[in-house]
Structures are given as structure tokens and as C-alpha cells.
Enzyme design. Structure first.
Site, PDB file in Angstrom:
ATOM      1  N   HIS A 125       4.880   0.141  -0.421  1.00 20.09           N
ATOM      2  CA  HIS A 125       5.645  -0.813   0.387  1.00 20.09           C
ATOM      3  C   HIS A 125       4.642  -1.836   0.918  1.00 20.09           C
ATOM      4  O   HIS A 125       3.431  -1.672   0.736  1.00 20.09           O
ATOM      5  CB  HIS A 125       6.358  -0.096   1.546  1.00 20.09           C
ATOM      6  CG  HIS A 125       5.404   0.518   2.514  1.00 20.09           C
ATOM      7  ND1 HIS A 125       4.800   1.737   2.282  1.00 20.09           N
ATOM      8  CD2 HIS A 125       4.891   0.072   3.688  1.00 20.09           C
ATOM      9  CE1 HIS A 125       3.977   2.011   3.275  1.00 20.09           C
ATOM     10  NE2 HIS A 125       4.002   1.012   4.145  1.00 20.09           N
ATOM     11  N   CYS A 157       5.735   6.197   4.677  1.00 19.69           N
ATOM     12  CA  CYS A 157       4.590   5.429   4.157  1.00 19.69           C
ATOM     13  C   CYS A 157       4.025   6.054   2.891  1.00 19.69           C
ATOM     14  O   CYS A 157       3.176   5.460   2.236  1.00 19.69           O
ATOM     15  CB  CYS A 157       3.481   5.325   5.206  1.00 19.69           C
ATOM     16  SG  CYS A 157       4.012   4.454   6.671  1.00 19.69           S
ATOM     17  N   GLU A 210      -0.412  -5.134  11.701  1.00 21.79           N
ATOM     18  CA  GLU A 210       0.259  -4.730  10.462  1.00 21.79           C
ATOM     19  C   GLU A 210       1.736  -5.093  10.543  1.00 21.79           C
ATOM     20  O   GLU A 210       2.368  -5.438   9.561  1.00 21.79           O
ATOM     21  CB  GLU A 210       0.081  -3.234  10.241  1.00 21.79           C
ATOM     22  CG  GLU A 210       0.559  -2.775   8.895  1.00 21.79           C
ATOM     23  CD  GLU A 210       0.201  -1.322   8.641  1.00 21.79           C
ATOM     24  OE1 GLU A 210      -0.657  -1.089   7.793  1.00 21.79           O
ATOM     25  OE2 GLU A 210       0.757  -0.440   9.294  1.00 21.79           O
ATOM     26  N   ASP A 231      -4.743 -10.583  -0.610  1.00 21.73           N
ATOM     27  CA  ASP A 231      -3.424 -11.219  -0.523  1.00 21.73           C
ATOM     28  C   ASP A 231      -2.620 -11.021  -1.811  1.00 21.73           C
ATOM     29  O   ASP A 231      -3.109 -11.286  -2.911  1.00 21.73           O
ATOM     30  CB  ASP A 231      -3.588 -12.713  -0.244  1.00 21.73           C
ATOM     31  CG  ASP A 231      -2.253 -13.379   0.069  1.00 21.73           C
ATOM     32  OD1 ASP A 231      -1.388 -12.730   0.690  1.00 21.73           O
ATOM     33  OD2 ASP A 231      -2.071 -14.555  -0.323  1.00 21.73           O
ATOM     34  N   HIS A 232      -1.379 -10.554  -1.640  1.00 22.17           N
ATOM     35  CA  HIS A 232      -0.495 -10.291  -2.778  1.00 22.17           C
ATOM     36  C   HIS A 232      -1.116  -9.301  -3.754  1.00 22.17           C
ATOM     37  O   HIS A 232      -1.058  -9.490  -4.979  1.00 22.17           O
ATOM     38  CB  HIS A 232      -0.048 -11.596  -3.453  1.00 22.17           C
ATOM     39  CG  HIS A 232       0.973 -12.326  -2.620  1.00 22.17           C
ATOM     40  ND1 HIS A 232       0.644 -12.962  -1.452  1.00 22.17           N
ATOM     41  CD2 HIS A 232       2.311 -12.464  -2.760  1.00 22.17           C
ATOM     42  CE1 HIS A 232       1.740 -13.473  -0.915  1.00 22.17           C
ATOM     43  NE2 HIS A 232       2.764 -13.187  -1.686  1.00 22.17           N
ATOM     44  N   HIS A 278       0.840  -1.194   0.000  1.00 24.59           N
ATOM     45  CA  HIS A 278       0.000   0.000   0.000  1.00 24.59           C
ATOM     46  C   HIS A 278       0.882   1.253   0.000  1.00 24.59           C
ATOM     47  O   HIS A 278       2.092   1.188   0.161  1.00 24.59           O
ATOM     48  CB  HIS A 278      -0.986   0.008   1.191  1.00 24.59           C
ATOM     49  CG  HIS A 278      -0.372   0.194   2.544  1.00 24.59           C
ATOM     50  ND1 HIS A 278      -1.112   0.464   3.671  1.00 24.59           N
ATOM     51  CD2 HIS A 278       0.917   0.139   2.964  1.00 24.59           C
ATOM     52  CE1 HIS A 278      -0.314   0.560   4.717  1.00 24.59           C
ATOM     53  NE2 HIS A 278       0.908   0.376   4.326  1.00 24.59           N
ATOM     54  N   HIS A 306       3.382  -5.235   3.796  1.00 28.86           N
ATOM     55  CA  HIS A 306       3.396  -5.840   5.133  1.00 28.86           C
ATOM     56  C   HIS A 306       2.852  -7.262   5.070  1.00 28.86           C
ATOM     57  O   HIS A 306       2.070  -7.600   4.185  1.00 28.86           O
ATOM     58  CB  HIS A 306       2.503  -5.047   6.102  1.00 28.86           C
ATOM     59  CG  HIS A 306       2.901  -3.625   6.291  1.00 28.86           C
ATOM     60  ND1 HIS A 306       3.970  -3.247   7.074  1.00 28.86           N
ATOM     61  CD2 HIS A 306       2.388  -2.470   5.801  1.00 28.86           C
ATOM     62  CE1 HIS A 306       4.078  -1.928   7.063  1.00 28.86           C
ATOM     63  NE2 HIS A 306       3.130  -1.434   6.291  1.00 28.86           N
TER      64      HIS A 306
END
Lengths: 148, 152
Positions: free
Chosen positions: A44, A38, A128, A84-85, A19, A46
Site C-alpha cells: 500500500h 500494513c 507518513e 518517489d513513485h 511499501h 502513502h
């Protein structure tokens, strides 16, 4: 002598996503001031840990509040497959207009999971990182913990 | 030295003690057909049973005694947990060897409720606040007193 009991069941799921925290209506320097690294334009990621808590009566025939055979595929379909991904800003429609902070991710997951038909959604909690976690439930209206 | 301590209206503290036990179980409802048992319970229906390393967290709430600074003696809580739960459930088959679970499917929910009923009358100082039972790091049940007379 025990009175009436309240029971809940919590299941943990995982997803990894990227994100960027950035609002187009803020200037670049404002974005940097508010979101720090951020807001790096390339984004980047998590490893998110997601805890889903359901509550309600325990079905005497099964001993269960909710059958994981139903809860797991529901959460997989509604959240894990969608997040996811993925790059949340561009691949999850809700985050086109909403900054994908962990708070907003947590609330969006709650919105998606409250439709679970077989039990009451009690709480959604996400980590996170190992230092930051976020909880949302209707009664509290969202609660947040942050490491210093 | 006498510090300010923790007293007054907001003096309630929660104290949690953890223990582990290992036990076997399987899920089977004799009122269901074989096919229904397999459909509802999946591999948990395997009649040979399977096991888990359960992690139990017992939380007691109370006001610290000003003389000791403690809500309760954790050694005492440890002993109660060992006597009531460890000796009943550790290295046992929950379907056959634990009378408190007789006639119930030994799910995380039912085991947590049985643990609550065993411990609640034994906690002499403070009040049992929550029983959390992990069946694995990714699955746990919480049991507490219903705050509004049984709205589960």
C-alpha cells in the site's frame, strides 16, 4: 541584549511511495499480528512529507546557512528520485533487508542526507500521514510521535 | 477551584503565538559581480523584488503564574509582535525599509535573527524560546539562543 544565536533552516519535500511491512523470518500470522493491514501482501502507499533541517553559521555574503540551489538538487537526487513513485521494499536496496517502517525510512533518509557537504544536517522529520510523524537526529538518537 | 496546577521542576511550558505579514525583498550582494549574483541567488536576484506571505511563530517559555494559570498574557505578546514586527515589516520592502536588516541579505535566516533581536528584550514575562519564520509552507528558519556559548 541578545547573546549568541542558533539558526537552522528547514525545507519540506514530498514523495509518494508504496511499501509492505513484513518480515520473512516471522510467520504469516505473526506478521499479521504485528503489522496488521500494513502487511497486506500487495503493499500500500502513502504521500510522505519530508522536512530536512540544516544548521550552522549564516554566511554573511549570502545570508544563508545553505543555498537552496545546492540543498534542493542534493535532496532530490539522494532521496526524492530514489523513493518517489517506487515500491520501497523492492526498489530501494536498503529495504531488501530492513522493514520499511516510517522509522527506518526516516533513518535511511538521515543516512543519505548527512553527506550534504555545505551545512550540518540537524534533523530529518517525515510525516507518513497527517497523523503520524517521525523524527531522527543524532543527538536524540531518533524520536517518534504516534497518534492514538 | 484550586487544582493541582503545574508547578515544580518540570513546570516549564512553551506558549506560541502566530502572526502573518507580507513583505517584498530580493537578494543582491554588491561585492559580487552581476553574474555571480545571478548564479548564487537565482531568481531571488531579480532587482525588481518579489514578495512573500511570511508566517511568524513566536514561542515563549516560562512557568505558569499560579494565580492566572498563564505563562504570559497572550494579548500582550500579540501587541509586542504587532508593534515590533508588524509595524516594521508588514507591507514593507525588507531591503530598503527595515533598518535592522540594513547591509544584510534579507534571507529567512537573517530576518528570523533580526526578529529575535527585536523581540528578546521586549518579553517581560517568561523567556523568548524560539522564533520560527515561514517564508512559504515549505521553507522556514528557526532562531533560538545558542545553548553552549555560540556553537552555531
Amino acid at each position: 541584549m541578545s547573546g549568541a544565536l542558533k539558526l537552522s533552516l528547514t525545507r519540506r519535500y514530498r514523495f509518494a511511495a508504496s511499501h509492505r511491512l513484513y518480515r520473512p523470518n516471522f510467520s504469516v500470522s505473526e506478521n499479521e499480528r504485528i503489522y496488521g493491514k500494513c502487511s497486506n501482501p500487495y503493499g500500500h502507499g502513502h504521500n510522505y512529507s519530508l522536512e530536512v533541517t540544516v544548521s550552522g553559521a549564516v554566511n554573511p555574503a549570502t545570508g544563508m546557512i545553505a543555498n537552496l540551489g545546492e540543498l534542493d538538487p542534493f535532496v532530490e537526487r539522494e532521496v526524492v528520485e530514489a523513493f518517489d513513485h517506487k515500491y520501497l521494499n523492492e526498489e530501494v536496496a536498503e529495504f531488501a533487508s530492513e522493514v520499511p517502517t516510517a522509522e527506518n525510512i526516516c533513518r535511511e533518509i538521515y543516512r543519505r542526507l548527512r553527506k550534504f557537504p555545505a551545512a550540518r544536517l540537524e534533523r530529518v522529520r517525515i510525516e507518513e500521514t497527517s497523523k503520524n510523524s517521525f523524527e531522527f537526529d543524532e543527538e536524540i538518537g531518533g524520536r517518534e510521535q504516534r497518534a492514538p | 477551584m484550586e487544582g493541582p496546577g503545574v508547578r515544580g521542576e518540570n513546570a516549564m511550558i512553551r506558549v506560541t503565538r502566530k502572526m502573518e505579514f507580507s513583505a517584498a525583498h530580493f537578494y543582491h550582494n554588491p561585492n559580487f559581480s552581476e553574474e555571480e549574483n545571478r548564479r548564487v541567488f537565482g531568481k531571488c536576484n531579480n532587482p525588481h523584488g518579489h514578495g512573500h506571505n511570511y508566517v511568524l511563530e513566536v514561542t515563549v517559555a516560562g512557568e505558569p503564574d499560579p494565580a492566572t494559570g498563564m505563562v504570559l498574557d497572550l494579548k500582550e505578546l500579540k501587541d509586542i509582535m504587532q508593534r515590533e514586527i508588524g509595524e516594521r515589516m508588514d507591507h514593507r520592502h525588507l531591503n530598503y525599509e527595515v533598518p535592522e536588516l540594513a547591509g544584510q541579505i534579507p534571507t529567512c535566516e537573517n530576518i528570523a535573527a533580526a526578529i529575535w533581536r527585536l523581540l528578546e528584550p521586549k518579553i517581560g514575562t517568561g523567556k523568548l524560546d524560539r522564533v520560527r519564520l515561514y517564508e512559504s509552507p515549505d521553507l522556514f528558519a528557526d532562531c533560538s539562543a545558542a545553548s553552549n556559548g555560540g556553537k552555531a
